[in-house]
Design a protein around this motif. Sequence first.
Motif, PDB file in Angstrom:
ATOM      1  N   LYS A  57       8.645  -8.083   6.117  1.00 31.18           N
ATOM      2  CA  LYS A  57       7.587  -7.076   6.284  1.00 31.18           C
ATOM      3  C   LYS A  57       7.327  -6.334   4.980  1.00 31.18           C
ATOM      4  O   LYS A  57       6.183  -6.158   4.581  1.00 31.18           O
ATOM      5  N   SER A  58       8.414  -5.919   4.320  1.00 31.31           N
ATOM      6  CA  SER A  58       8.233  -5.182   3.061  1.00 31.31           C
ATOM      7  C   SER A  58       7.691  -6.091   1.962  1.00 31.31           C
ATOM      8  O   SER A  58       6.864  -5.663   1.146  1.00 31.31           O
ATOM      9  N   VAL A  59       8.133  -7.340   1.939  1.00 33.73           N
ATOM     10  CA  VAL A  59       7.622  -8.292   0.946  1.00 33.73           C
ATOM     11  C   VAL A  59       6.114  -8.495   1.150  1.00 33.73           C
ATOM     12  O   VAL A  59       5.348  -8.493   0.181  1.00 33.73           O
ATOM     13  N   PHE A  67       2.221   2.859   5.530  1.00 37.32           N
ATOM     14  CA  PHE A  67       3.338   3.652   6.026  1.00 37.32           C
ATOM     15  C   PHE A  67       4.514   2.707   6.266  1.00 37.32           C
ATOM     16  O   PHE A  67       4.441   1.837   7.134  1.00 37.32           O
ATOM     17  N   ASP A  68       5.569   2.854   5.475  1.00 34.34           N
ATOM     18  CA  ASP A  68       6.737   1.983   5.663  1.00 34.34           C
ATOM     19  C   ASP A  68       7.778   2.719   6.494  1.00 34.34           C
ATOM     20  O   ASP A  68       8.403   3.663   6.017  1.00 34.34           O
ATOM     21  N   GLU A  69       7.920   2.311   7.741  1.00 36.84           N
ATOM     22  CA  GLU A  69       8.866   2.909   8.679  1.00 36.84           C
ATOM     23  C   GLU A  69       8.791   4.444   8.680  1.00 36.84           C
ATOM     24  O   GLU A  69       9.763   5.119   8.353  1.00 36.84           O
ATOM     25  N   PRO A  70       7.623   4.976   9.085  1.00 37.48           N
ATOM     26  CA  PRO A  70       7.404   6.422   8.947  1.00 37.48           C
ATOM     27  C   PRO A  70       8.293   7.295   9.823  1.00 37.48           C
ATOM     28  O   PRO A  70       8.440   8.480   9.530  1.00 37.48           O
TER      29      PRO A  70
HETATM   30 MG   LIG Z   1      11.491  -3.391   5.002  1.00 36.38          MG
END
Ligand SMILES: [Mg+2]
Length: 248
Positions: free
Chosen positions: A40-42, A160-163
């Motif tokens: 997901k982050s990639v 928003f990354d894991e808000p």
């Molecule tokens: Mg991640």
Amino acid sequence: MIELSGVTKSFGSNQVLRGIDLRIESNSSMVIIGGSGTGKSVLLKCILGLVAPDGGRILLNGEDVTRAERDAFLARFGMLFQGAALFDSLHVWENVAFRLLRGAQKRPKAEAREIAIEKLRRVGLGPQVADLYPAELSGGMQKRVGLARAIAAEPEIIFFDEPTTGLDPIMAGVINDLIREIVTEMGATAITITHDMTSVRAIADNVAMLHRGKIRWTGPVSELDTTPDPYVQQFIHGRAEGPIEALR
Ligand SMILES: [Mg+2]
Ligand SMILES: Nc1ncnc2c1ncn2[C@@H]1O[C@H](COP(=O)(O)OP(=O)(O)O)[C@@H](O)[C@H]1O
């Protein structure tokens, strides 16, 4: 607004993205779900241009992101990092106004401070917070400051990354509602990564589930509960048994 087709990315022998096809409509809220380590982050870093894909295309309003002019391109994005990622040595208002104090969007200091105070008010924080340091705030307040910073330069697209990770359920609810309101109000396009199902329901117009390097399922949030896809069903109900192998 954003269109990914056939996006691939490997690190050595680890094939993380194996052909991602995804469309994100403008002024909509897309939430990407999927297990830890699924990429997901990639994927997010590929869209931001921080990681170069091995193959495929990523278009932003028809323009290839890998060829776009960096500064102008990044000015269109806002980002709320996991854990807020505020600068410890800067006052709260300077954190919020970070992009307004330097670079292409530079404003006079007094004006930048005024905008910062307005954005703080937008996320429910009074002007007395402006001159504090991040360490003087609770976790929930830090998250709000991070949110104020993400919207300060009025970006078209916000990530928003894991808000809500690390917040109690009530504060998570407050942050979810704020994200939803801000996206609607600003007419922004939002991409959120989360594995918090409460967040998904509060924030999403559309949902995409990443599994084994591909988009396993995508559709409107209203279809999440009724889709027969066994991977989605296992994920949203948090079942140990099902087609998704739990990693040891
Ligand atoms: Mg991640
Ligand atoms: N810069 C990198 N170098 C090597 N491997 C990486 C790098 N970034 C991510 N990975 C690998 O890619 C996979 C997906 O990571 P990530 O996107 O962070 O997962 P998540 O879905 O939890 O956000 C993991 O196996 C991770 O180890």
